[in-house]
Design an enzyme around this catalytic site. Sequence first.
Site: not given
Length: 247
Positions: A138, A151
Site C-alpha cells: 500500500s 494496517y
Amino acid sequence: MNTTGNTILVSGGGSGIGLALAQRWHDAGNIVIITGRNAAKLDAAITGRPNMSAMTLDVTDADAIATFAKDIVAKHPGLNVLVNNAGIMSSEDASAKRDLADAEATVLTNVLGPIRLTDALIDHLATQNDAAIVNVTSGLAFVPLPKAPTYSATKAAMHSYSVALRIQLAGEVEVIELAPPAVRTDLTPGQSTRENYMPLDDFADEVMALFAQAPTPEEILVQNVLPLRHAEANGTVPQVLGMLASL
C-alpha cells in the site's frame, strides 16, 4: 514477469483489487486461480471464464495453507506466479487501552498470511520458469494513515519483507511489490464510493500497463501513489501525513 502464459494464484481474488487484476490476467491469456473465504464470491468471479478457477482458503489458518499448497501444486503443476493480495483493514483508536482483536487479526492476515503462503509454495516456485511473487502492499507502507496504525504497519512490514526476499531469491524467483493508493473497493465501509479515491478499473488498467513494461519494475506504482512513495525522499512526509490525518 511475463504478461501471458503463466499459471497465477491470486489470494483474496474474489473481490476488489484481487478480482480486477485476476480477470485482466485471465483476459491476457493466463491460467488464473483465485482464493478467498467466501465461496459464493469466488464462484461468481469465475463464472463464464474457462481457465479461471477458485479454491477456498483462509490465510489466517496455518494448517489450511499447508494443505492448500499441496493441493494446488497437484492440481496446477505449472503454477509459477503467486500474488499475495488478501488483506484486511480496520480503523483503530489507540489512545487508550482497548480490545486488540482487530489489530491481531490484521497482523495475522496481512503479514503472517503472505509469509506462510510464500513459504508453503517457494520450493515449487523455485523450480518453475519465469517464476514471480507479487506482494500487494500500500502507499500507506511509506506514510501511515493515523487512524489505521496496524494496517499501515503491516504494509510497511511487507514492503521490507519484499525488499529482503528479492535479494534472497535473485536469479530464481522475481519479487515484485504492488503498492496501491486509495482505490474504490470494499476494503473498508464506504470506500467504494469515495470521490477522491481512484476508480478500480482505472487503477487496474494502469497496473497492467506497468506490468507490461520490460523489464518489469520491482515496484508497481501508479501515478496516484507516487506522493506517498516518494514523500520521504522529497521531504514531504509532514505534509502528506497531515493530509492523511484529516481523512
